[in-house]
Each structure stands twice: as structure tokens, then as C-alpha cells.
Design a protein around this motif. Structure first.
Motif, PDB file in Angstrom:
ATOM      1  N   LEU A   1       0.518  -1.437  -0.045  1.00 15.65           N
ATOM      2  CA  LEU A   1      -0.522  -0.495   0.932  1.00 15.65           C
ATOM      3  C   LEU A   1       0.434   1.466  -0.129  1.00 15.65           C
ATOM      4  O   LEU A   1       1.709   1.280   0.941  1.00 15.65           O
ATOM      5  N   ALA A   2       0.527   1.703  -1.210  1.00 14.18           N
ATOM      6  CA  ALA A   2       1.789   3.524  -0.878  1.00 14.18           C
ATOM      7  C   ALA A   2       0.970   4.972  -0.662  1.00 14.18           C
ATOM      8  O   ALA A   2       0.314   4.935  -1.951  1.00 14.18           O
ATOM      9  N   LEU A   3       0.760   4.642   0.469  1.00 16.41           N
ATOM     10  CA  LEU A   3       0.163   5.969   0.564  1.00 16.41           C
ATOM     11  C   LEU A   3       0.712   6.262   2.171  1.00 16.41           C
ATOM     12  O   LEU A   3       1.442   5.912   2.793  1.00 16.41           O
ATOM     13  N   PRO A   4       1.399   7.956   1.619  1.00 15.26           N
ATOM     14  CA  PRO A   4       2.636   8.513   2.325  1.00 15.26           C
ATOM     15  C   PRO A   4       2.098   9.204   3.866  1.00 15.26           C
ATOM     16  O   PRO A   4       1.993  10.414   3.441  1.00 15.26           O
ATOM     17  N   GLY A   6       4.228  10.896 -10.941  1.00 12.77           N
ATOM     18  CA  GLY A   6       3.770  10.939 -11.768  1.00 12.77           C
ATOM     19  C   GLY A   6       2.105  10.605 -12.698  1.00 12.77           C
ATOM     20  O   GLY A   6       2.140  11.381 -13.804  1.00 12.77           O
ATOM     21  N   PHE A   7       1.401  10.164 -11.948  1.00 16.50           N
ATOM     22  CA  PHE A   7       0.259  10.268 -12.751  1.00 16.50           C
ATOM     23  C   PHE A   7      -0.626  11.845 -12.180  1.00 16.50           C
ATOM     24  O   PHE A   7      -0.563  12.638 -11.695  1.00 16.50           O
ATOM     25  N   PRO A   8      -1.861  11.920 -12.796  1.00 19.13           N
ATOM     26  CA  PRO A   8      -2.435  13.404 -12.837  1.00 19.13           C
ATOM     27  C   PRO A   8      -3.048  13.347 -11.420  1.00 19.13           C
ATOM     28  O   PRO A   8      -3.145  13.116 -10.355  1.00 19.13           O
ATOM     29  N   LYS A   9      -2.022  14.813 -11.248  1.00 20.20           N
ATOM     30  CA  LYS A   9      -2.514  15.770  -9.380  1.00 20.20           C
ATOM     31  C   LYS A   9      -1.758  14.050  -8.511  1.00 20.20           C
ATOM     32  O   LYS A   9      -1.885  14.377  -7.549  1.00 20.20           O
ATOM     33  N   ALA A  10      -1.019  13.759  -8.734  1.00 15.66           N
ATOM     34  CA  ALA A  10       0.407  13.270  -8.041  1.00 15.66           C
ATOM     35  C   ALA A  10       0.665  14.467  -6.581  1.00 15.66           C
ATOM     36  O   ALA A  10       0.761  13.618  -5.129  1.00 15.66           O
ATOM     37  N   GLU A  11       0.994  15.982  -6.951  1.00 12.64           N
ATOM     38  CA  GLU A  11       1.167  16.678  -6.310  1.00 12.64           C
ATOM     39  C   GLU A  11       0.392  16.775  -5.464  1.00 12.64           C
ATOM     40  O   GLU A  11       0.998  17.399  -4.066  1.00 12.64           O
ATOM     41  N   GLU A  12      -0.310  17.142  -5.818  1.00  9.11           N
ATOM     42  CA  GLU A  12      -1.935  17.983  -4.619  1.00  9.11           C
ATOM     43  C   GLU A  12      -2.066  16.060  -4.136  1.00  9.11           C
ATOM     44  O   GLU A  12      -2.405  17.088  -3.147  1.00  9.11           O
ATOM     45  N   TYR A  63       5.967   9.834  -3.435  1.00  9.00           N
ATOM     46  CA  TYR A  63       4.371  10.011  -4.853  1.00  9.00           C
ATOM     47  C   TYR A  63       4.370  11.240  -5.068  1.00  9.00           C
ATOM     48  O   TYR A  63       4.059  10.712  -6.259  1.00  9.00           O
ATOM     49  N   GLU A  64       4.792  12.429  -4.658  1.00  7.78           N
ATOM     50  CA  GLU A  64       4.728  13.419  -6.024  1.00  7.78           C
ATOM     51  C   GLU A  64       5.151  13.067  -6.942  1.00  7.78           C
ATOM     52  O   GLU A  64       4.838  13.728  -8.224  1.00  7.78           O
ATOM     53  N   LYS A  65       6.066  12.867  -7.170  1.00  8.44           N
ATOM     54  CA  LYS A  65       7.285  12.129  -8.312  1.00  8.44           C
ATOM     55  C   LYS A  65       6.875  11.324  -8.789  1.00  8.44           C
ATOM     56  O   LYS A  65       7.344  10.181  -9.881  1.00  8.44           O
TER      57      LYS A  65
END
Length: 299
Positions: A176-179, A250-256, A246-248
Motif C-alpha cells: 500500500l503506497a500511501l505516504p 507522475g500520475f495526474p494530481k500526484a503533487e496535490e 509520492y508526488e514524483k
């Protein structure tokens, strides 16, 4: 017999609005005017069968909103940032409903809001789908509409889609990749929100002018993983990903979304005890996964 007061439910064929419309109908205290863009879709017809008045409603059209709210006692409003590329769409829609509610004298609006993270962090974190709802929340109160804001925790349903366990590249297990680090994350099933909102409409004096944080429970990512492991019979681990990694992705809205998790790490107010009081049948994550194992057939 006197006719029931009407509550207009926006987004009534969606997950959250549908949950609210059904719960209010089950409560039998209020009549439901279910607003949807397409009155012929199956969800709309199902609500009609349950006794709702189904009406075409468009949150981008003032005349449509006015017609939807005319003669109503109250309204439930949910907006979505993901459905449009239009800038500040949620703010425009929310302010329109607020203005019309004020003009028509609605007695109680329940808005599915969230915190204005940008304002709370002095611009350090920007979480657009939170910030716009937060701006709408503030506007409702500033113009004096009798309103309750519900701030809903992360949906358990997200574990079927964007948070689905992923097969590890280096072994026979899933991650599970949730930061979130070791900080518990609040969660709730969208299906359990309706009964909470129905209870809030039943107790206006207690909730008008307040923001209510909703959560079934708060678990660490490893605890979520442990529940999935036990019920699915496959090992699931916390990937221990950082917000920076996580923000890298690359999927849409990853940074948000990375910023959303940073905000979750700040432990925003979600009231598990109150949520259970308002909906005694609210499901734990374990109950929710047990009832929805079919969603994980592909893993």
C-alpha cells in the motif's frame, strides 16, 4: 396529514448524494427532491421508485438552482473538482447555491466541505479539492446561510481504485503506497455518510453553524494493510513511501494528493465518536472489506 418539508439533494445519483437521498427517504421525516443532470439514468429511476421527486438540476445554471431550491426547507450540497477543467468550478457552484439559498430563505443547508488547507498553512500546502470546498464553506457562513459543513475522511472505497494494493516487484506480496508514515489516517465508507447527514437534518439546533469531521476509524497504513492481509489471504505491507516520492509518481494530481497526505499528517479534526453517534451502523474498515472482497478479485 401535513406535507413533509422538502430537502433538495444535489448530486443525488452520485455516491455521496445518493447515500444522503436514500437515508433521508428511509428516515421518513422529510421529502426528497433529488437533483441530477440526467433524470433517465438508472440511479435516478431507483430514487424515484423509493419515493423521491427526481428533478433535472445543473449547478452551473442559476435558473436551474433556483428552481431546485424553490419551496425547499433545506438542501444537501456536494460538488466535485474532478469533473471539470473549469477553474474554480467548485467555488462558483458552491457560491451560487449559497446565494440562492440565502435569497430563498432556506433553513438548513448541509454542505460536504473540507478545510481550506492553503489558508490554514499560510500558502505552504495547496490541496485544490480541499481548498475550494473550504472557500465555499467560508462563503456560506459569511453571508449568513444556516449551514452545517461535514468534512469527510478518506473514502474506504479508494482502496478499490487509486489505493489498491500493488504487487511488489521483489517478492510474493502486495504493498500500500500511501505516504502517512506511522500517523493514523481517518477513513469512512461513502455509503455510511447518508445516515449521518440525515441525523444532522433531524437536529438543526445542535449542528447549525458548525463544521463536523466524519470518520469511522483511524488506522495506520500498516493496520490497513493488516486488515487487507487477513481478509484477502494475501500479504499486504505498508510501502513506507514518503510524500516527496509520492508526488514524483507522475500520475495526474500526484503533487496535490501528496499535499493532501501531508495535511492528513497534521491530524485534522475528525470525530469518530460523534460519527458513530450520528450513524450507529457505521462500518469499520474490516467490516467494509469483508463485505466487498469481490472488488479485489484481480489481485
Amino acid at each position: 396529514m401535513t406535507s413533509k418539508k422538502v430537502i433538495a439533494v444535489f448530486g443525488a445519483t452520485g455516491a455521496q448524494g445518493g447515500s444522503v437521498a436514500k437515508a433521508i427517504l428511509e428516515g421518513k421525516k422529510f421529502a426528497v427532491r433529488a437533483l441530477t443532470r440526467d433524470v433517465t439514468q438508472p440511479n435516478a429511476l431507483a430514487l424515484q421508485d423509493l419515493g423521491a421527486e427526481v428533478v433535472k438540476g445543473d449547478l452551473d445554471d442559476e435558473a436551474s438552482v433556483e428552481a431546485a431550491l424553490k419551496g425547499a426547507y433545506g438542501a444537501f450540497l456536494v460538488t466535485s473538482i474532478w469533473n471539470s477543467n473549469r477553474e474554480k468550478k467548485e467555488v462558483c457552484q458552491g457560491k451560487l447555491v449559497a446565494d440562492v439559498s440565502k435569497r430563498l430563505g432556506l433553513k438548513h443547508v448541509v454542505f460536504s466541505g473540507l478545510e481550506n488547507v492553503k489558508r490554514l498553512t499560510n500558502g505552504k500546502l495547496k490541496v485544490e479539492h480541499f481548498d475550494e470546498k473550504g472557500e465555499v464553506e467560508e462563503y456560506f457562513w459569511s453571508i449568513g446561510v444556516p449551514m452545517t459543513s461535514i468534512r469527510v475522511a478518506a473514502y474506504f472505497e479508494n482502496f478499490f481504485t487509486i489505493w489498491k494494493p500493488m504487487k511488489a516487484s521483489d517478492g510474493d506480496y502486495y504493498t500500500l503506497a500511501l505516504p502517512m508514515g506511522d500517523i493514523p489516517m481517518h477513513g469512512i465508507s461513502v455509503a455510511d455518510i447518508g445516515a449521518v447527514v440525515s441525523s444532522i437534518f433531524n437536529s438543526p439546533a445542535e449542528f447549525l453553524g458548525k463544521a463536523v469531521g466524519l470518520s469511522a476509524e483511524a488506522l495506520t497504513i500498516q493496520q490497513y494493510a493488516d486488515v487487507l492481509s487477513k481478509i484477502l489471504g494475501k500479504e499486504v505491507r505498508d510501502a513506507k513511501i514518503t510524500p516527496e516520492a509520492y508526488e514524483k509518481l507522475g500520475f495526474p494530481k500526484a503533487e496535490e494528493l501528496a499535499n493532501m497526505f501531508r495535511f492528513y499528517q497534521m491530524k485534522p479534526d475528525r470525530d469518530v465518536k460523534l460519527t458513530h453517534q450520528l450513524n450507529p451502523k457505521v462500518k469499520s474498515f474490516s467490516q467494509f472489506i469483508s463485505e466487498n472482497q469481490g472488488a479485489f478479485k484481480s489481485i
